[in-house]
Design a protein around this motif. Structure first.
Motif, PDB file in Angstrom:
ATOM      1  N   SER A  45       0.656  -1.151  -0.058  1.00 36.32           N
ATOM      2  CA  SER A  45       0.100  -0.031   0.028  1.00 36.32           C
ATOM      3  C   SER A  45       0.934   1.068  -0.139  1.00 36.32           C
ATOM      4  O   SER A  45       1.851   1.165   0.714  1.00 36.32           O
ATOM      5  CB  SER A  45      -1.024   0.125   1.350  1.00 36.32           C
ATOM      6  N   ARG A  46       0.388   2.125  -0.573  1.00 35.40           N
ATOM      7  CA  ARG A  46       1.149   3.710  -0.712  1.00 35.40           C
ATOM      8  C   ARG A  46       0.080   4.448  -0.221  1.00 35.40           C
ATOM      9  O   ARG A  46      -1.171   4.605  -1.012  1.00 35.40           O
ATOM     10  CB  ARG A  46       1.598   3.870  -1.893  1.00 35.40           C
ATOM     11  N   ARG A  47       0.194   5.090   0.816  1.00 37.52           N
ATOM     12  CA  ARG A  47      -0.645   6.242   1.261  1.00 37.52           C
ATOM     13  C   ARG A  47      -0.306   7.669   0.280  1.00 37.52           C
ATOM     14  O   ARG A  47       0.804   8.001   0.206  1.00 37.52           O
ATOM     15  CB  ARG A  47      -0.335   6.557   2.535  1.00 37.52           C
ATOM     16  N   GLN A  48      -1.547   8.149   0.050  1.00 39.51           N
ATOM     17  CA  GLN A  48      -1.501   9.324  -1.074  1.00 39.51           C
ATOM     18  C   GLN A  48      -2.445  10.546  -0.091  1.00 39.51           C
ATOM     19  O   GLN A  48      -2.664  10.314   0.897  1.00 39.51           O
ATOM     20  CB  GLN A  48      -2.471   9.108  -2.250  1.00 39.51           C
ATOM     21  N   PRO A  49      -1.936  11.713  -0.526  1.00 42.69           N
ATOM     22  CA  PRO A  49      -2.775  12.926   0.203  1.00 42.69           C
ATOM     23  C   PRO A  49      -4.314  12.709   0.147  1.00 42.69           C
ATOM     24  O   PRO A  49      -4.727  12.120  -1.221  1.00 42.69           O
ATOM     25  CB  PRO A  49      -2.340  14.013  -0.669  1.00 42.69           C
ATOM     26  N   GLY A  50      -5.071  13.078   1.199  1.00 44.38           N
ATOM     27  CA  GLY A  50      -6.497  13.059   0.786  1.00 44.38           C
ATOM     28  C   GLY A  50      -7.171  11.778   1.256  1.00 44.38           C
ATOM     29  O   GLY A  50      -8.215  11.431   0.522  1.00 44.38           O
ATOM     30  N   SER A  51      -6.573  10.914   2.105  1.00 47.84           N
ATOM     31  CA  SER A  51      -7.046   9.659   2.753  1.00 47.84           C
ATOM     32  C   SER A  51      -7.035   8.719   1.288  1.00 47.84           C
ATOM     33  O   SER A  51      -8.137   7.841   1.230  1.00 47.84           O
ATOM     34  CB  SER A  51      -8.401   9.731   3.227  1.00 47.84           C
ATOM     35  N   VAL A  52      -6.532   8.871   0.548  1.00 51.02           N
ATOM     36  CA  VAL A  52      -6.269   7.866  -0.664  1.00 51.02           C
ATOM     37  C   VAL A  52      -5.058   6.916  -0.636  1.00 51.02           C
ATOM     38  O   VAL A  52      -4.197   7.210  -0.395  1.00 51.02           O
ATOM     39  CB  VAL A  52      -6.272   8.464  -2.027  1.00 51.02           C
ATOM     40  N   THR A  53      -5.475   5.343  -0.624  1.00 51.55           N
ATOM     41  CA  THR A  53      -4.378   4.486  -0.494  1.00 51.55           C
ATOM     42  C   THR A  53      -4.213   3.730  -1.882  1.00 51.55           C
ATOM     43  O   THR A  53      -5.353   3.403  -2.525  1.00 51.55           O
ATOM     44  CB  THR A  53      -4.966   3.468   0.444  1.00 51.55           C
ATOM     45  N   THR A  54      -3.176   3.533  -2.602  1.00 54.41           N
ATOM     46  CA  THR A  54      -3.002   2.849  -3.787  1.00 54.41           C
ATOM     47  C   THR A  54      -2.579   1.475  -3.513  1.00 54.41           C
ATOM     48  O   THR A  54      -1.560   1.484  -2.768  1.00 54.41           O
ATOM     49  CB  THR A  54      -1.986   3.787  -4.550  1.00 54.41           C
ATOM     50  N   VAL A  55      -3.124   0.374  -4.000  1.00 51.84           N
ATOM     51  CA  VAL A  55      -2.186  -0.932  -3.822  1.00 51.84           C
ATOM     52  C   VAL A  55      -1.463  -0.917  -5.017  1.00 51.84           C
ATOM     53  O   VAL A  55      -1.754  -0.486  -6.286  1.00 51.84           O
ATOM     54  CB  VAL A  55      -3.420  -1.816  -3.947  1.00 51.84           C
TER      55      VAL A  55
END
Length: 185
Positions: A45-55
């Motif tokens: 998982s990579r946490r992005q700005p604005g409560s977005v998580t990218t798998v």
């Protein structure tokens, strides 16, 4: 019937599976990053700005990465045992509802399998060994008892587990056949 527990020792904290009939104990290894069955890909998982998580999928041989799916808000995800799909919780920003998804890694098809009532957080509590079912937990309203739902990942209708409405904190695991559940209350 199986029971799971955590044992502590000198710098040791492990999960142990105990067969309640035979008493046999086996250590359940900790999974670092989920990986495909053949070991060719890992998922993080990579946490992005604005409560977005990218798998993110990473090729173990080349190191190449690709973004697989973006999840918003209350996120929780699992790679299926056969490595064919990701089962995840995300928030539908248009409705503020938590949604359980099944995402095919081969086709990119994203299918909703469960939707909570507006503003009520959902958690995946466990995923069946064959990945055909998951159990989700959510509270229909503030102060209400948790509801537990048996959710097929193929899009068939979910079923409320009415017999479990009296429990608040429950630890789950599926029997290896994927059709029965062991729980610890």
């Amino acid at each position: 019937v199986l029971e799971y527990s955590y044992l502590a020792g000198p710098s040791r904290y492990v999960r142990v599976k105990r067969d309640l009939v035979t008493g046999e104990e086996t250590e359940v290894p900790r999974q670092t990053s989920p990986q495909s069955p053949d070991g060719s890909k890992t998922y993080t998982s990579r946490r992005q700005p604005g409560s977005v998580t990218t798998v993110v999928e990473r090729d173990a041989r080349t190191g190449a990465e690709r973004d697989v799916i973006e999840l918003v808000g209350n996120t929780d995800w699992y790679l299926t045992e056969k490595g064919a799909a990701i089962v995840a919780i995300t928030t539908d920003l248009a409705t503020s509802q938590d949604v359980a998804l099944h995402y095919s890694l081969a086709t990119g098809v994203r299918r909703e399998v469960f939707r909570a009532q507006r503003g009520q957080p959902v958690n995946i509590t466990t995923l069946a060994p064959d990945q055909r079912w998951l159990i989700v937990q959510f509270k229909p309203r503030e102060g209400a008892a948790s509801q537990f739902w048996w959710v097929p990942t193929d899009g068939r209708p979910s079923r409320l587990l009415k017999e479990l409405t009296e429990f608040e904190d429950v630890s789950w695991d599926f029997h290896p056949d994927g059709r029965r559940v062991a729980l610890q209350v």
